[in-house]
Design an enzyme around this catalytic site. Structure first.
Site, mmCIF file in Angstrom:
data_model
loop_
_atom_site.group_PDB
_atom_site.id
_atom_site.type_symbol
_atom_site.label_atom_id
_atom_site.label_comp_id
_atom_site.label_asym_id
_atom_site.label_seq_id
_atom_site.Cartn_x
_atom_site.Cartn_y
_atom_site.Cartn_z
ATOM 1 N N ALA A 2 -70.633 -6.227 50.609
ATOM 2 C CA ALA A 2 -69.503 -5.302 50.761
ATOM 3 C C ALA A 2 -69.170 -5.108 52.235
ATOM 4 C CB ALA A 2 -69.820 -3.965 50.098
ATOM 5 N N TYR A 3 -70.171 -4.869 53.047
ATOM 6 C CA TYR A 3 -69.961 -4.650 54.477
ATOM 7 C C TYR A 3 -69.374 -5.889 55.153
ATOM 8 C CZ TYR A 3 -70.932 -3.873 59.399
ATOM 9 O OH TYR A 3 -70.808 -3.767 60.756
#
Length: 156
Positions: free
Chosen positions: A67-68
């Site tokens: 996600a990051y």
């Protein structure tokens, strides 16, 4: 947010993109009228400077950061495209991205660990089992241990 890509709830991806990508877009759009005006008044070039991650798209992409890293790669793509838009429309505005290296997030560790626990709870609720934590928990624990022990290029 950390966690295994195959199990992280989509809501975590949405939150990460909202902060790390859409936040940048909102700021850029809000500042553009001021930057344009500043260029007219000062007769100088304007600059939009964004903060990336590690070494940008050349960064080794660690596991459990899907996600990051996706959100930061989106910023990289936005800045590259935005910069060319400024050039092709002859606007005197530069855009760049600074990739600082490994930042040791000392003030964020406690909250990050709480977010990890919430992520595992979300995975268990969605799956009905502890499969995600059973399969990926040891890997995440090693990643956290590495991050805590890594010197880093900056300390927050």
């Amino acid at each position: 947010y950390n966690g295994p890509g195959e199990f992280i709830p989509i809501e975590i991806y949405k939150k990460q993109m909202d902060v790390n990508f859409f936040g940048y877009v909102r700021v850029a759009q809000a500042l553009m009228p001021l930057v344009r005006q500043g260029c007219k008044v000062t007769k100088r070039r304007g600059r939009m400077v964004f903060t990336g991650t590690g070494g940008g798209v050349l960064t080794p992409v660690p596991p459990l950061l899907t996600a990051y890293m996706a959100s930061k790669f989106a910023v990289e793509a936005f800045v590259r495209s935005f910069r060319v838009e400024m050039q092709l429309t002859s606007k005197p505005i530069d855009a760049c991205i600074i990739s600082p290296g490994f930042v040791k997030p000392t003030m964020l560790v406690e909250n990050g660990l709480k977010l990890n626990e919430a992520m595992w709870a979300d995975c268990q609720k969605r799956l009905g089992t502890s499969q995600a934590r059973d399969e990926y928990g040891p890997l995440l624990d090693r990643f956290i241990e590495y991050s805590l022990n890594e010197k880093g290029t900056h300390v927050s």
